[in-house]
Write a protein that holds these residues in place. Structure first.
Motif, PDB file in Angstrom:
ATOM      1  N   GLU A  41      -9.989   1.699  -2.507  1.00  0.00           N
ATOM      2  CA  GLU A  41      -9.679   2.908  -3.263  1.00  0.00           C
ATOM      3  C   GLU A  41     -10.695   3.099  -4.388  1.00  0.00           C
ATOM      4  O   GLU A  41     -11.054   2.147  -5.094  1.00  0.00           O
ATOM      5  CB  GLU A  41      -8.278   2.771  -3.860  1.00  0.00           C
ATOM      6  N   GLY A  91     -13.247   5.163  -0.769  1.00  0.00           N
ATOM      7  CA  GLY A  91     -12.553   5.824  -1.869  1.00  0.00           C
ATOM      8  C   GLY A  91     -13.501   6.503  -2.836  1.00  0.00           C
ATOM      9  O   GLY A  91     -14.562   5.970  -3.175  1.00  0.00           O
ATOM     10  N   LYS A 120      -4.916  11.461  -2.041  1.00  0.00           N
ATOM     11  CA  LYS A 120      -3.738  10.620  -2.328  1.00  0.00           C
ATOM     12  C   LYS A 120      -2.560  11.465  -2.800  1.00  0.00           C
ATOM     13  O   LYS A 120      -2.682  12.265  -3.738  1.00  0.00           O
ATOM     14  CB  LYS A 120      -4.123   9.586  -3.393  1.00  0.00           C
ATOM     15  N   ILE A 151      -3.461   5.883   0.749  1.00  0.00           N
ATOM     16  CA  ILE A 151      -4.238   5.257  -0.317  1.00  0.00           C
ATOM     17  C   ILE A 151      -3.277   4.506  -1.232  1.00  0.00           C
ATOM     18  O   ILE A 151      -2.424   5.123  -1.889  1.00  0.00           O
ATOM     19  CB  ILE A 151      -5.046   6.284  -1.129  1.00  0.00           C
TER      20      ILE A 151
END
Length: 275
Positions: A41, A91, A120, A151
């Motif tokens: 992430e 991410g 997300k 996520i």
């Protein structure tokens, strides 16, 4: 199909340098046959809220109205995906044309084209001060595989993984940023999502950093019964490469048929009086 879960430490705010690190790790994964490589992430800017708050212009990548990202800082990563024939999920902090800022997974396809794959939906804690939530799920199609995208905190909600399964997902890709001290939850949530939905789960996590933003690794790939097929240590860089087996997936779903046995009004309650 072969997938890779990456565990690595990015440098806060260093998008170009982190893209080079990602490229190096993607090449390692591709050399071992990975067709999909998942990085943590917010890997490109690093999950470091003070830096994300202080320098949004430097830490964000911009998406056009079609979700495409054209940022020269990502060129090494695009080349690694193209040269290795692997799709990459990485991410990023994304600035959308309407001004929204999201925690997102970028998809770098095998031609090196970059698009926003998923925003997300479940923001955690102070993320709400910096970002807006996404409003829909997403499924990545790779060959004959359907891979739901989540996520980090998304994966703490059974409904999120189930929505992916309801969309036909065979696997669930979860770039994450779990902090030191959270190993119990880290190791439970994603194994549970695998077993809940009889699907593979690919969990990539950051590692390293400085308190209070120190991350605990433990990247893993889980089979459809929630057993780890591969797991990294709580520290150090790692690239886990695992072959997903459609026969094992089918056998698990035949033996454990929760997806088809679920009642249409599952969970509906009524109140009875004891008076």
């Amino acid at each position: 199909m072969t997938v890779a879960a990456v565990q690595a430490e990015p440098v806060p705010g260093a998008v170009a340098g982190n893209a080079r690190t990602a490229a190096r790790l993607v090449r390692r994964a591709a050399d071992r046959g990975a067709r999909v490589t998942v990085l943590p992430e917010l890997f490109l800017p690093a999950y470091h809220p003070p830096t994300l708050a202080a320098d949004p212009a430097g830490t964000d990548v911009a998406a056009d109205p079609d979700g495409r990202v054209d940022d020269p800082r990502l060129a090494p990563l695009c080349a690694a995906a193209r040269d290795g024939g692997t799709a990459v999920v990485v991410g990023a902090a994304v600035r959308h044309p309407d001004g929204r800022r999201t925690i997102s997974s970028l998809l770098v396809d095998r031609t090196g084209t970059v698009r926003v794959g998923y925003d997300k939906q479940q923001l955690w804690g102070g993320e709400r001060e910096l970002f807006q939530p996404g409003d829909r799920g997403a499924t990545l199609l790779v060959e004959d595989w359907r891979l739901g995208l989540g996520i980090c905190y998304d994966g703490c909600f059974p409904e999120h993984g189930r929505a992916a399964a309801d969309d036909g997902a065979h696997g669930y890709l979860c770039p994450s940023g779990y902090l030191a001290g959270s190993a119990h939850r880290r190791d439970l949530y994603y194994a549970a999502r695998a077993l809940d939905n009889t699907m593979y789960v690919v969990f990539a996590n950051a590692v390293g950093g400085t308190d209070p933003w120190r991350f605990n690794g433990g990247a893993a790939v889980y089979d459809p019964e929630g057993r780890p097929l591969a797991r990294a240590a709580d520290d150090g860089e790692e690239v886990l490469v695992v072959a997903l087996d459609p026969a094992a997936l089918a056998a698990t779903r035949e033996a454990h048929s929760m997806l088809v046995d679920r009642l249409p009004d599952q969970g509906r309650t009524r109140t009875a009086s004891a008076a």
